[in-house]
Motif scaffolding. Structure first.
Motif, PDB file in Angstrom:
ATOM      1  N   ARG A   9       0.420  14.376   6.939  1.00 30.10           N
ATOM      2  CA  ARG A   9       0.753  13.599   8.135  1.00 30.10           C
ATOM      3  C   ARG A   9      -0.429  12.663   8.400  1.00 30.10           C
ATOM      4  O   ARG A   9      -1.527  12.889   7.918  1.00 30.10           O
ATOM      5  CB  ARG A   9       0.965  14.496   9.362  1.00 30.10           C
ATOM      6  CG  ARG A   9       1.970  15.614   9.153  1.00 30.10           C
ATOM      7  CD  ARG A   9       3.389  15.122   9.144  1.00 30.10           C
ATOM      8  NE  ARG A   9       4.317  16.204   8.861  1.00 30.10           N
ATOM      9  CZ  ARG A   9       5.590  16.010   8.541  1.00 30.10           C
ATOM     10  NH1 ARG A   9       6.088  14.789   8.500  1.00 30.10           N
ATOM     11  NH2 ARG A   9       6.373  17.034   8.284  1.00 30.10           N
ATOM     12  N   TYR A  10      -0.187  11.620   9.184  1.00 29.86           N
ATOM     13  CA  TYR A  10      -1.240  10.645   9.506  1.00 29.86           C
ATOM     14  C   TYR A  10      -1.747   9.907   8.265  1.00 29.86           C
ATOM     15  O   TYR A  10      -2.775   9.231   8.324  1.00 29.86           O
ATOM     16  CB  TYR A  10      -2.440  11.306  10.209  1.00 29.86           C
ATOM     17  CG  TYR A  10      -2.174  11.837  11.595  1.00 29.86           C
ATOM     18  CD1 TYR A  10      -2.205  11.000  12.699  1.00 29.86           C
ATOM     19  CD2 TYR A  10      -1.903  13.178  11.805  1.00 29.86           C
ATOM     20  CE1 TYR A  10      -1.970  11.483  13.973  1.00 29.86           C
ATOM     21  CE2 TYR A  10      -1.657  13.681  13.071  1.00 29.86           C
ATOM     22  CZ  TYR A  10      -1.691  12.817  14.150  1.00 29.86           C
ATOM     23  OH  TYR A  10      -1.455  13.311  15.409  1.00 29.86           O
ATOM     24  N   GLN A  11      -1.056  10.027   7.118  1.00 31.07           N
ATOM     25  CA  GLN A  11      -1.579   9.399   5.912  1.00 31.07           C
ATOM     26  C   GLN A  11      -1.589   7.882   6.009  1.00 31.07           C
ATOM     27  O   GLN A  11      -2.503   7.219   5.478  1.00 31.07           O
ATOM     28  CB  GLN A  11      -0.807   9.854   4.671  1.00 31.07           C
ATOM     29  CG  GLN A  11       0.679   9.520   4.650  1.00 31.07           C
ATOM     30  CD  GLN A  11       1.518  10.690   5.083  1.00 31.07           C
ATOM     31  OE1 GLN A  11       1.290  11.265   6.146  1.00 31.07           O
ATOM     32  NE2 GLN A  11       2.518  11.052   4.286  1.00 31.07           N
ATOM     33  N   ASP A  12      -0.603   7.315   6.699  1.00 30.97           N
ATOM     34  CA  ASP A  12      -0.551   5.863   6.841  1.00 30.97           C
ATOM     35  C   ASP A  12      -1.692   5.361   7.730  1.00 30.97           C
ATOM     36  O   ASP A  12      -2.297   4.321   7.452  1.00 30.97           O
ATOM     37  CB  ASP A  12       0.786   5.435   7.441  1.00 30.97           C
ATOM     38  CG  ASP A  12       1.969   5.988   6.669  1.00 30.97           C
ATOM     39  OD1 ASP A  12       1.845   6.154   5.435  1.00 30.97           O
ATOM     40  OD2 ASP A  12       2.999   6.282   7.291  1.00 30.97           O
ATOM     41  N   THR A  13      -1.964   6.108   8.791  1.00 32.71           N
ATOM     42  CA  THR A  13      -3.044   5.731   9.705  1.00 32.71           C
ATOM     43  C   THR A  13      -4.397   5.866   9.027  1.00 32.71           C
ATOM     44  O   THR A  13      -5.273   4.993   9.160  1.00 32.71           O
ATOM     45  CB  THR A  13      -3.003   6.609  10.968  1.00 32.71           C
ATOM     46  OG1 THR A  13      -1.707   6.529  11.554  1.00 32.71           O
ATOM     47  CG2 THR A  13      -4.039   6.160  11.983  1.00 32.71           C
ATOM     48  N   GLU A  14      -4.593   6.956   8.297  1.00 30.03           N
ATOM     49  CA  GLU A  14      -5.852   7.159   7.564  1.00 30.03           C
ATOM     50  C   GLU A  14      -6.057   6.043   6.555  1.00 30.03           C
ATOM     51  O   GLU A  14      -7.159   5.496   6.424  1.00 30.03           O
ATOM     52  CB  GLU A  14      -5.812   8.526   6.867  1.00 30.03           C
ATOM     53  CG  GLU A  14      -7.124   8.952   6.233  1.00 30.03           C
ATOM     54  CD  GLU A  14      -7.343   8.376   4.859  1.00 30.03           C
ATOM     55  OE1 GLU A  14      -8.526   8.271   4.437  1.00 30.03           O
ATOM     56  OE2 GLU A  14      -6.363   8.010   4.179  1.00 30.03           O
ATOM     57  N   PHE A  15      -5.002   5.674   5.842  1.00 29.30           N
ATOM     58  CA  PHE A  15      -5.056   4.588   4.865  1.00 29.30           C
ATOM     59  C   PHE A  15      -5.428   3.268   5.548  1.00 29.30           C
ATOM     60  O   PHE A  15      -6.294   2.521   5.068  1.00 29.30           O
ATOM     61  CB  PHE A  15      -3.700   4.482   4.175  1.00 29.30           C
ATOM     62  CG  PHE A  15      -3.557   3.353   3.195  1.00 29.30           C
ATOM     63  CD1 PHE A  15      -4.082   3.449   1.917  1.00 29.30           C
ATOM     64  CD2 PHE A  15      -2.869   2.206   3.550  1.00 29.30           C
ATOM     65  CE1 PHE A  15      -3.932   2.412   0.998  1.00 29.30           C
ATOM     66  CE2 PHE A  15      -2.711   1.165   2.645  1.00 29.30           C
ATOM     67  CZ  PHE A  15      -3.243   1.264   1.366  1.00 29.30           C
ATOM     68  N   LEU A  16      -4.791   2.975   6.672  1.00 26.74           N
ATOM     69  CA  LEU A  16      -5.049   1.725   7.383  1.00 26.74           C
ATOM     70  C   LEU A  16      -6.496   1.643   7.854  1.00 26.74           C
ATOM     71  O   LEU A  16      -7.124   0.571   7.780  1.00 26.74           O
ATOM     72  CB  LEU A  16      -4.102   1.592   8.576  1.00 26.74           C
ATOM     73  CG  LEU A  16      -4.309   0.377   9.477  1.00 26.74           C
ATOM     74  CD1 LEU A  16      -4.213  -0.917   8.695  1.00 26.74           C
ATOM     75  CD2 LEU A  16      -3.308   0.387  10.626  1.00 26.74           C
ATOM     76  N   ILE A  17      -7.054   2.743   8.329  1.00 31.05           N
ATOM     77  CA  ILE A  17      -8.446   2.718   8.782  1.00 31.05           C
ATOM     78  C   ILE A  17      -9.370   2.334   7.633  1.00 31.05           C
ATOM     79  O   ILE A  17     -10.314   1.539   7.806  1.00 31.05           O
ATOM     80  CB  ILE A  17      -8.845   4.080   9.388  1.00 31.05           C
ATOM     81  CG1 ILE A  17      -8.167   4.254  10.753  1.00 31.05           C
ATOM     82  CG2 ILE A  17     -10.370   4.203   9.536  1.00 31.05           C
ATOM     83  CD1 ILE A  17      -8.399   5.598  11.399  1.00 31.05           C
ATOM     84  N   ARG A  18      -9.106   2.853   6.442  1.00 31.80           N
ATOM     85  CA  ARG A  18      -9.954   2.484   5.293  1.00 31.80           C
ATOM     86  C   ARG A  18      -9.733   1.033   4.881  1.00 31.80           C
ATOM     87  O   ARG A  18     -10.666   0.361   4.433  1.00 31.80           O
ATOM     88  CB  ARG A  18      -9.693   3.444   4.130  1.00 31.80           C
ATOM     89  CG  ARG A  18     -10.317   4.814   4.373  1.00 31.80           C
ATOM     90  CD  ARG A  18     -10.235   5.716   3.158  1.00 31.80           C
ATOM     91  NE  ARG A  18      -8.868   6.169   2.913  1.00 31.80           N
ATOM     92  CZ  ARG A  18      -8.180   5.938   1.808  1.00 31.80           C
ATOM     93  NH1 ARG A  18      -8.735   5.253   0.809  1.00 31.80           N
ATOM     94  NH2 ARG A  18      -6.955   6.394   1.662  1.00 31.80           N
ATOM     95  N   VAL A  19      -8.520   0.524   5.051  1.00 32.26           N
ATOM     96  CA  VAL A  19      -8.265  -0.895   4.795  1.00 32.26           C
ATOM     97  C   VAL A  19      -9.095  -1.756   5.743  1.00 32.26           C
ATOM     98  O   VAL A  19      -9.694  -2.765   5.335  1.00 32.26           O
ATOM     99  CB  VAL A  19      -6.758  -1.221   4.951  1.00 32.26           C
ATOM    100  CG1 VAL A  19      -6.534  -2.737   4.983  1.00 32.26           C
ATOM    101  CG2 VAL A  19      -5.949  -0.585   3.829  1.00 32.26           C
ATOM    102  N   LEU A  20      -9.168  -1.351   7.015  1.00 31.48           N
ATOM    103  CA  LEU A  20      -9.915  -2.123   8.014  1.00 31.48           C
ATOM    104  C   LEU A  20     -11.409  -2.157   7.726  1.00 31.48           C
ATOM    105  O   LEU A  20     -12.112  -3.051   8.212  1.00 31.48           O
ATOM    106  CB  LEU A  20      -9.669  -1.538   9.407  1.00 31.48           C
ATOM    107  CG  LEU A  20      -8.279  -1.805   9.990  1.00 31.48           C
ATOM    108  CD1 LEU A  20      -8.037  -0.950  11.224  1.00 31.48           C
ATOM    109  CD2 LEU A  20      -8.121  -3.289  10.325  1.00 31.48           C
ATOM    110  N   LYS A  21     -11.901  -1.215   6.959  1.00 31.40           N
ATOM    111  CA  LYS A  21     -13.306  -1.237   6.566  1.00 31.40           C
ATOM    112  C   LYS A  21     -13.567  -2.230   5.432  1.00 31.40           C
ATOM    113  O   LYS A  21     -14.716  -2.508   5.099  1.00 31.40           O
ATOM    114  CB  LYS A  21     -13.763   0.171   6.163  1.00 31.40           C
ATOM    115  CG  LYS A  21     -13.764   1.156   7.333  1.00 31.40           C
ATOM    116  CD  LYS A  21     -14.254   2.532   6.917  1.00 31.40           C
ATOM    117  CE  LYS A  21     -14.285   3.493   8.112  1.00 31.40           C
ATOM    118  NZ  LYS A  21     -14.774   4.831   7.738  1.00 31.40           N
TER     119      LYS A  21
END
Length: 301
Positions: free
Chosen positions: A186-198
């Motif tokens: 769960r939360y995999q999309d959000t975790e992925f997006l946070i790393r994209v924002l970095k």
């Protein structure tokens, strides 16, 4: 453009997603469907597509959504990767509008999302539907643009992007961050997006180009476990924000309270509510809705 659709036992729904990806006005689209060991008729439904743009891959065992997305990423050939859940649907101009937006901007803009229409269960309880209508509980908090500063907004649950079906990311960035973290169910999309924002900035297309359909969702207990893993993963960011006075932990406890209340588990919901942040005026409608939904669930149980 590589469209990645992970799926598991959604034979009835997946044509809607595939068709919306194939019908895009953007040319040169490949659709990669990754079947995570479905036991229904998904195979026959997908293989019935007589279209060279559809690439069907199958896991022998169920590995989870993150692994399915990574399988798709491994074979993707497009300059961009677009994510689409197998029960959702895109407007025809969705990909074209996002690519146009990114290509008009500088190289630091590496990803884009768009507006979302959330559809409700057709057989929902009339009382609950009336409460939602009066309280406006589905007002979507979206539209922010930027880079690493958005991480705070995501961790504080002030920004909801529906990333699993809205996100378009440069393939080079996806490769650089190593795709999805397979420890997340769960939360995999959000975790992925946070790393994209970095890695770069996120743009927004202010049009309702995604239609999200109801799919049941996880239990409150599953959300609690996933939430703990999510906060632990970003512990450094959470500590930094809480040092600055942002109650990230309390915000997530409040969200868990609402989840338990919706299930009619009022003891657990009230316990998390007491431990969480004090609801602001914007959160109160959602809280009332959660209680009403919980009562309805208790009555119908």
């Amino acid at each position: 453009m590589s469209v990645i659709i992970p799926t598991y036992n959604r034979a009835d729904d997946i044509p809607r997603a595939i068709d919306s990806a194939l019908d895009q006005t953007l040319s040169d689209v490949e659709v990669i469907v990754v079947d995570d060991a479905s036991t229904d008729d998904t195979a026959s439904v997908v293989t019935a597509y007589d279209d060279p743009r559809v690439n069907y891959l199958v896991h022998e065992t169920n590995q989870g959504g993150s692994a399915a997305r990574n399988t798709g990423i491994e074979v993707a050939t497009g300059d961009y990767v677009a994510l689409l859940d197998s029960d959702d649907e895109w407007a025809q101009t969705k990909l074209e509008r996002q690519v146009e937006t990114l290509e008009r901007r500088s190289d630091e803009w590496v990803a884009a999302y768009c507006g979302t229409v959330i559809l409700d269960d057709a057989d929902a309880n009339p009382l609950v539907e009336r409460v939602k209508s009066v309280l406006g509980t589905h007002d979507s908090r979206e539209g922010a643009e930027g880079g690493e500063e958005l991480i705070k907004e995501i961790l504080m649950e002030n920004l909801h992007t529906s990333a699993g079906s809205t996100l378009v990311v440069e393939s080079e960035v996806v490769e650089r961050i190593g795709g999805f973290d397979e420890s997340f169910d769960r939360y995999q999309d959000t975790e992925f997006l946070i790393r994209v924002l970095k890695e770069g900035k996120l743009a927004y297309v202010d049009e309702p180009l995604l239609r999200r359909y109801p799919s049941g969702g996880p239990s409150a207990d599953a959300v609690r476990r996933a939430n703990a893993h999510f906060l632990k993963t970003f512990a450094e960011e959470v500590v930094e924000l809480e040092t600055r006075g942002y109650d990230v932990t309390g915000t997530h406890q409040y969200a868990l309270a609402a989840q338990y209340l919706r299930e009619g588990r009022f003891d657990a919901g009230l316990a998390y509510l007491r431990a969480g942040s004090t609801p602001g005026p914007a959160q109160l409608p959602g809280l009332v809705y959660s209680v009403v939904r919980g009562v309805q669930n208790r009555v119908s149980a």
